[in-house]
Design a protein around this motif. Structure first.
Motif, mmCIF file in Angstrom:
data_model
loop_
_atom_site.group_PDB
_atom_site.id
_atom_site.type_symbol
_atom_site.label_atom_id
_atom_site.label_comp_id
_atom_site.label_asym_id
_atom_site.label_seq_id
_atom_site.Cartn_x
_atom_site.Cartn_y
_atom_site.Cartn_z
ATOM 1 N N VAL A 39 0.866 -1.181 0.000
ATOM 2 C CA VAL A 39 0.000 0.000 0.000
ATOM 3 C C VAL A 39 0.898 1.225 0.000
ATOM 4 N N GLY A 40 0.740 2.078 -1.009
ATOM 5 C CA GLY A 40 1.602 3.247 -1.103
ATOM 6 C C GLY A 40 1.189 4.163 -2.229
ATOM 7 N N SER A 41 2.163 4.830 -2.825
ATOM 8 C CA SER A 41 1.853 5.842 -3.832
ATOM 9 C C SER A 41 2.278 5.402 -5.224
ATOM 10 N N VAL A 51 -4.651 6.560 -8.437
ATOM 11 C CA VAL A 51 -4.171 7.382 -9.551
ATOM 12 C C VAL A 51 -5.327 8.242 -10.049
ATOM 13 N N GLY A 52 -4.990 9.218 -10.870
ATOM 14 C CA GLY A 52 -6.005 10.084 -11.437
ATOM 15 C C GLY A 52 -6.443 9.627 -12.816
ATOM 16 N N LEU A 90 -5.945 -0.808 -7.349
ATOM 17 C CA LEU A 90 -5.534 0.488 -7.892
ATOM 18 C C LEU A 90 -6.783 1.316 -8.198
ATOM 19 N N GLN A 91 -7.042 2.300 -7.353
ATOM 20 C CA GLN A 91 -8.226 3.147 -7.511
ATOM 21 C C GLN A 91 -7.951 4.251 -8.535
ATOM 22 N N PHE A 121 -4.029 11.725 -4.522
ATOM 23 C CA PHE A 121 -3.448 11.011 -3.397
ATOM 24 C C PHE A 121 -3.868 11.624 -2.067
ATOM 25 N N ALA A 122 -4.246 12.906 -2.093
ATOM 26 C CA ALA A 122 -4.692 13.574 -0.872
ATOM 27 C C ALA A 122 -6.001 12.985 -0.357
ATOM 28 N N ASP A 123 -6.797 12.395 -1.260
ATOM 29 C CA ASP A 123 -8.091 11.824 -0.880
ATOM 30 C C ASP A 123 -8.067 10.299 -0.844
ATOM 31 N N PHE A 124 -6.899 9.709 -0.966
ATOM 32 C CA PHE A 124 -6.766 8.253 -1.010
ATOM 33 C C PHE A 124 -7.114 7.620 0.322
#
Length: 303
Positions: free
Chosen positions: A6-8, A48-49, A70-71, A101-104
């Motif tokens: 779980v990460g970026s 991701v966006g 992966l959202q 990522f701020a809303d992840f």
């Protein structure tokens, strides 16, 4: 065994004394998964966006990385820019745009909840705790990473998170900050007292040192004539290390020592080019070849 991270996932713009590159696929979880995929199947939990490129998704899937977690959220993917100095242990962050990522909020699938090896990459400690709350009993190893920013600003959450894990992977500066100790051995033992029985301390060009309840083991960095981009090397080390442990199922100190060497080898490749470029062309045969070179390099025979 299965591995969940779980990460970026991010896009990076990087400048080093060797050149510059823009729009590189990056992020802690990305480097971890790609490195670990040489050994085992990785499951990626990240966000991701809408701008996340189809070819990047295809690349990850082509490595056998599970993307169920992966959202894709409305907005842009996390973006980071950095500039390295001639001493590549020193870098400046030029910008950090968290974007989606701020809303992840990590949500684990049923399979991910049952994973035998879980790695909490460098994200907000409260989110790492949310992941821990979702895990089902029976896992073999939970490891985590953090950084100075969280230790300084969210110490209580970091300590709660670390206390619920089996292993902490952290760099030397962060270990000393977390432990409140200046000596690396005292820092490691203080961290072990917080909960994790195993502590892996990354020391950049000086290698890795591992502390368990029963032993201490140090691995030097693989010597390279020139480094191009060190971004993600620590995450690649952790990914290859966890991937090898999952492949063998051997979580003993002996198994961990071999995993550390494989992690060091894969990390040595990633710094040879920008971003993930070197790992894209790398084969398992290349990894095994350098592993044998590393063993020969560090062998000194009987005393």
């Amino acid at each position: 065994m299965s591995v969940v991270v779980v990460g970026s996932v991010a896009y990076d713009d990087i400048e080093t004394p060797r050149g510059r590159a823009k729009g590189l696929l990056g992020g802690s979880a990305t480097h971890f998964c790609v490195a670990g995929s040489f050994f085992s199947r990785m499951e990626l939990v990240a966000a991701v966006g809408e701008d996340f490129a189809p070819q990047d998704r295809e690349f990850l899937a082509g490595r056998g990385i599970g993307l169920e977690g992966l959202q894709v959220l409305p907005g842009k993917t996390f973006r980071w820019g950095g500039r390295y100095h001639e001493n590549m242990n020193v870098r400046d962050s030029l910008y950090t745009d968290l974007n989606v990522f701020a809303d992840f909020r990590p949500v684990l699938s049923t399979r991910a909840r049952r994973a035998e090896i879980v790695f909490l990459a460098n994200i907000i400690p409260d989110l790492q705790i949310e992941v821990l709350d979702q895990l089902e009993p029976g896992r073999r190893l939970v490891a985590c990473d953090t950084m100075s920013h969280w230790i300084e600003g969210h110490r209580e959450a970091v300590e709660r998170m670390v206390g619920r894990t089996d292993m902490l992977v952290i760099n030397e500066e962060e270990a000393k900050l977390l432990a409140g100790e200046q000596g690396i051995v005292k820092a490691a033992r203080r961290i072990q007292a917080m909960g994790p029985t195993r502590v892996l301390i990354k020391r950049g060009e000086y290698g890795i040192i591992y502390f368990s309840p029963d032993s201490v083991f140090a691995v030097p960095a693989y010597p390279l004539e020139e480094a191009t981009d060190p971004t993600g090397a620590g995450d690649a080390f952790a990914g290859a290390c966890m991937g090898y442990l999952a492949q063998t199922g051997d979580l003993s100190d002996a198994g961990m020592r071999r995993a550390m060497v494989y992690g060091t080898v894969v990390a040595s490749f990633i710094v040879e080019d920008f971003g993930l470029n070197r790992l894209r062309a790398l084969t398992r045969q290349d990894v095994e070849g350098r592993y044998r070179e590393f063993v020969a390099l560090t062998s000194f025979g009987r005393g």
